[in-house]
Design a protein around this motif. Structure first.
Motif, PDB file in Angstrom:
ATOM      1  N   THR A  18      31.314  27.642  50.183  1.00  0.00           N
ATOM      2  CA  THR A  18      31.207  29.292  49.906  1.00  0.00           C
ATOM      3  C   THR A  18      30.945  29.400  48.251  1.00  0.00           C
ATOM      4  OG1 THR A  18      32.837  29.905  51.585  1.00  0.00           O
ATOM      5  CG2 THR A  18      32.313  31.614  49.950  1.00  0.00           C
ATOM      6  N   LEU A  19      31.482  28.723  47.490  1.00  0.00           N
ATOM      7  CA  LEU A  19      31.167  28.593  45.889  1.00  0.00           C
ATOM      8  C   LEU A  19      29.876  28.162  45.889  1.00  0.00           C
ATOM      9  CD1 LEU A  19      34.736  27.641  44.567  1.00  0.00           C
ATOM     10  CD2 LEU A  19      33.723  29.792  44.356  1.00  0.00           C
ATOM     11  N   GLY A  20      29.479  27.070  46.498  1.00  0.00           N
ATOM     12  CA  GLY A  20      28.052  26.643  46.393  1.00  0.00           C
ATOM     13  C   GLY A  20      27.050  27.677  46.793  1.00  0.00           C
ATOM     14  N   VAL A  21      27.248  28.285  47.623  1.00  0.00           N
ATOM     15  CA  VAL A  21      26.437  29.328  48.448  1.00  0.00           C
ATOM     16  C   VAL A  21      26.160  30.370  47.474  1.00  0.00           C
ATOM     17  CG1 VAL A  21      25.573  31.008  50.257  1.00  0.00           C
ATOM     18  CG2 VAL A  21      26.447  28.716  50.731  1.00  0.00           C
ATOM     19  N   GLY A  22      27.179  30.970  47.045  1.00  0.00           N
ATOM     20  CA  GLY A  22      27.203  31.896  45.892  1.00  0.00           C
ATOM     21  C   GLY A  22      26.507  31.586  44.444  1.00  0.00           C
ATOM     22  N   ALA A  23      26.842  30.322  44.111  1.00  0.00           N
ATOM     23  CA  ALA A  23      26.238  29.885  42.856  1.00  0.00           C
ATOM     24  C   ALA A  23      24.792  29.628  43.063  1.00  0.00           C
ATOM     25  CB  ALA A  23      26.940  28.348  42.482  1.00  0.00           C
ATOM     26  N   GLY A  24      24.190  29.215  44.277  1.00  0.00           N
ATOM     27  CA  GLY A  24      23.041  29.100  44.565  1.00  0.00           C
ATOM     28  C   GLY A  24      22.195  30.448  44.623  1.00  0.00           C
TER      29      GLY A  24
ATOM     30  N   PRO B 192      15.210  27.214  40.368  1.00  0.00           N
ATOM     31  CA  PRO B 192      14.987  27.177  41.909  1.00  0.00           C
ATOM     32  C   PRO B 192      15.514  25.769  42.421  1.00  0.00           C
ATOM     33  CG  PRO B 192      13.090  28.207  40.893  1.00  0.00           C
ATOM     34  CD  PRO B 192      13.794  27.686  40.035  1.00  0.00           C
ATOM     35  N   GLU B 193      15.020  24.714  41.537  1.00  0.00           N
ATOM     36  CA  GLU B 193      15.425  23.200  41.921  1.00  0.00           C
ATOM     37  C   GLU B 193      16.854  22.987  42.166  1.00  0.00           C
ATOM     38  OE1 GLU B 193      15.209  19.914  43.704  1.00  0.00           O
ATOM     39  OE2 GLU B 193      13.771  21.179  43.426  1.00  0.00           O
ATOM     40  N   ARG B 194      17.561  23.514  41.189  1.00  0.00           N
ATOM     41  CA  ARG B 194      19.004  23.496  41.062  1.00  0.00           C
ATOM     42  C   ARG B 194      19.554  24.261  42.174  1.00  0.00           C
ATOM     43  NH1 ARG B 194      22.961  25.631  36.095  1.00  0.00           N
ATOM     44  NH2 ARG B 194      25.014  24.856  37.111  1.00  0.00           N
ATOM     45  N   ALA B 195      19.076  25.493  42.491  1.00  0.00           N
ATOM     46  CA  ALA B 195      19.757  26.243  43.810  1.00  0.00           C
ATOM     47  C   ALA B 195      19.600  25.604  44.983  1.00  0.00           C
ATOM     48  CB  ALA B 195      18.886  27.553  43.614  1.00  0.00           C
ATOM     49  N   ARG B 196      18.121  25.064  45.018  1.00  0.00           N
ATOM     50  CA  ARG B 196      18.023  24.223  46.193  1.00  0.00           C
ATOM     51  C   ARG B 196      18.992  23.100  46.304  1.00  0.00           C
ATOM     52  NH1 ARG B 196      12.277  25.463  45.389  1.00  0.00           N
ATOM     53  NH2 ARG B 196      12.142  23.810  43.976  1.00  0.00           N
ATOM     54  N   GLN B 197      19.322  22.423  45.441  1.00  0.00           N
ATOM     55  CA  GLN B 197      20.300  21.347  45.478  1.00  0.00           C
ATOM     56  C   GLN B 197      21.725  21.846  46.004  1.00  0.00           C
ATOM     57  OE1 GLN B 197      19.859  17.616  45.355  1.00  0.00           O
ATOM     58  NE2 GLN B 197      22.010  17.733  46.100  1.00  0.00           N
ATOM     59  N   THR B 198      22.159  22.887  45.437  1.00  0.00           N
ATOM     60  CA  THR B 198      23.292  23.492  45.559  1.00  0.00           C
ATOM     61  C   THR B 198      23.468  23.942  47.195  1.00  0.00           C
ATOM     62  OG1 THR B 198      23.569  24.423  43.130  1.00  0.00           O
ATOM     63  CG2 THR B 198      24.724  25.545  45.102  1.00  0.00           C
ATOM     64  N   PHE B 199      22.301  24.425  47.648  1.00  0.00           N
ATOM     65  CA  PHE B 199      22.515  24.864  49.178  1.00  0.00           C
ATOM     66  C   PHE B 199      22.356  23.620  49.854  1.00  0.00           C
ATOM     67  CE2 PHE B 199      19.783  28.970  47.861  1.00  0.00           C
ATOM     68  CZ  PHE B 199      21.020  29.693  47.916  1.00  0.00           C
ATOM     69  N   ARG B 200      21.777  22.510  49.555  1.00  0.00           N
ATOM     70  CA  ARG B 200      21.967  21.231  50.293  1.00  0.00           C
ATOM     71  C   ARG B 200      23.124  20.684  50.158  1.00  0.00           C
ATOM     72  NH1 ARG B 200      16.527  19.946  47.936  1.00  0.00           N
ATOM     73  NH2 ARG B 200      17.233  19.237  46.296  1.00  0.00           N
ATOM     74  N   ASP B 201      24.001  20.724  49.108  1.00  0.00           N
ATOM     75  CA  ASP B 201      25.145  20.573  49.075  1.00  0.00           C
ATOM     76  C   ASP B 201      26.180  21.170  50.036  1.00  0.00           C
ATOM     77  OD1 ASP B 201      24.607  18.571  47.114  1.00  0.00           O
ATOM     78  OD2 ASP B 201      25.193  19.514  45.557  1.00  0.00           O
ATOM     79  N   ALA B 202      25.968  22.523  49.886  1.00  0.00           N
ATOM     80  CA  ALA B 202      26.592  23.610  50.868  1.00  0.00           C
ATOM     81  C   ALA B 202      26.317  23.267  52.242  1.00  0.00           C
ATOM     82  CB  ALA B 202      26.366  24.688  50.482  1.00  0.00           C
ATOM     83  N   GLU B 203      25.178  22.923  52.529  1.00  0.00           N
ATOM     84  CA  GLU B 203      24.883  22.366  53.944  1.00  0.00           C
ATOM     85  C   GLU B 203      25.761  21.262  54.378  1.00  0.00           C
ATOM     86  OE1 GLU B 203      20.928  21.540  56.666  1.00  0.00           O
ATOM     87  OE2 GLU B 203      20.974  21.428  54.579  1.00  0.00           O
ATOM     88  N   GLU B 204      25.648  20.209  53.424  1.00  0.00           N
ATOM     89  CA  GLU B 204      26.606  19.129  53.640  1.00  0.00           C
ATOM     90  C   GLU B 204      28.016  19.327  53.963  1.00  0.00           C
ATOM     91  OE1 GLU B 204      27.620  15.321  54.685  1.00  0.00           O
ATOM     92  OE2 GLU B 204      25.238  16.239  54.654  1.00  0.00           O
ATOM     93  N   SER B 205      28.455  20.147  53.200  1.00  0.00           N
ATOM     94  CA  SER B 205      29.796  20.619  53.428  1.00  0.00           C
ATOM     95  C   SER B 205      30.135  21.272  54.711  1.00  0.00           C
ATOM     96  CB  SER B 205      30.349  21.556  52.254  1.00  0.00           C
ATOM     97  OG  SER B 205      30.371  20.829  50.956  1.00  0.00           O
ATOM     98  N   GLY B 206      29.026  22.025  55.115  1.00  0.00           N
ATOM     99  CA  GLY B 206      29.116  22.666  56.294  1.00  0.00           C
ATOM    100  C   GLY B 206      29.299  22.022  57.495  1.00  0.00           C
ATOM    101  N   ARG B 207      28.287  20.729  57.327  1.00  0.00           N
ATOM    102  CA  ARG B 207      28.330  19.730  58.440  1.00  0.00           C
ATOM    103  C   ARG B 207      29.851  18.871  58.518  1.00  0.00           C
ATOM    104  NH1 ARG B 207      23.089  18.153  56.468  1.00  0.00           N
ATOM    105  NH2 ARG B 207      21.339  19.050  58.006  1.00  0.00           N
TER     106      ARG B 207
END
Length: 238
Positions: free
Chosen positions: A70-76, A84-99
């Motif tokens: 949740t924090l990762g999605v909010g930060a992204g 944008p690139e840092r945001a994309r990495q944040t979303f990728r990390d959040a996606e991995e946490s979701g899995r």
């Protein structure tokens, strides 16, 4: 009228008591006590206790990963335009946490399985009329009144359905009731579920307490002149 919060049982200890070090010691003591209890249980009961303990540990891990996600999605979202690139990495990390959360949830649900129970879609309030028809066929004349606008999600609806189911079953089979009324009141922040019947006084409804606790609710159970009433208040999710 006895009205008690469903979140804490008599004799329970509320949050915020003691230091982290003491909590660690208490956890160790609780673990040892659990092992001692299990030694007195039959194999099936001991296995059930162990599954619950492991599921509790998984719950803590899932809660942590959900917080990180949740924090990762909010930060992204905040940095999306600036970096944008840092945001994309944040979303990728959040996606991995979701899995990881989904995988752990599946494990936890597997641990909490109850053999013999059917699996599949769970009922909501849309199935409530069919439930009432079943009770009518069993000899309980039951009516339904609902006011307000339904909202709150499937988990809230499932809890309300099961509360009605347990209260009516208790009225019919233990209270020897012949008539009952079910009332659902959708208030701004609360769903109130009331079941009033003409049956005898009886014991508390364990399942109702546990489901009310899921939503920080309260339960009132008391005899009335010529009957019995169960009134449950569930806090509606924001």
């Amino acid at each position: 009228m006895p009205v008690r919060s469903a979140g804490l049982r008599p004799g329970g200890v509320g949050p915020g008591r003691g230091t982290a070090e003491r909590r660690g010691r208490e956890t160790s003591v609780e673990g040892a006590a659990s092992v001692a209890r299990e030694s007195d249980l039959c194999p099936d009961e001991a296995a059930a206790w162990e599954r619950l303990r492991i599921a509790s540990e998984l719950h803590d891990l899932v809660a942590h990963d959900l917080s990180v996600m949740t924090l990762g999605v909010g930060a992204g979202r905040v940095i999306m335009d600036k970096d944008p690139e840092r945001a994309r990495q944040t979303f990728r990390d959040a996606e991995e946490s979701g899995r990881r959360v989904l995988s752990d949830l599946r494990r936890m649900i597997g641990l909490l399985r109850m053999d013999g129970l059917s699996r599949g879609p769970q009922p909501g309030l849309g199935e409530l009329p069919d439930l009432l028809d079943d009770f009518r066929a069993s000899g309980l004349a039951v009516s339904l009144t609902e006011t307000g606008t339904r909202s709150g999600g499937p988990t809230l609806e499932l809890s309300a359905y099961r509360i009605v189911e347990e209260a009516l079953g208790n009225a019919l089979w233990y209270g020897m009731a012949r008539t009952a009324t079910v009332t659902l009141r959708w208030l701004p922040a609360i769903l109130e579920v009331a079941v009033h019947d003409d049956g005898l006084p009886r014991d508390s409804l364990v399942g109702t307490w546990e489901r009310a606790a899921l939503f920080g609710g309260s339960v009132a159970e008391h005899p009335l002149p010529g009957g019995f009433e169960v009134r449950v208040r569930l806090l509606r999710p924001a």
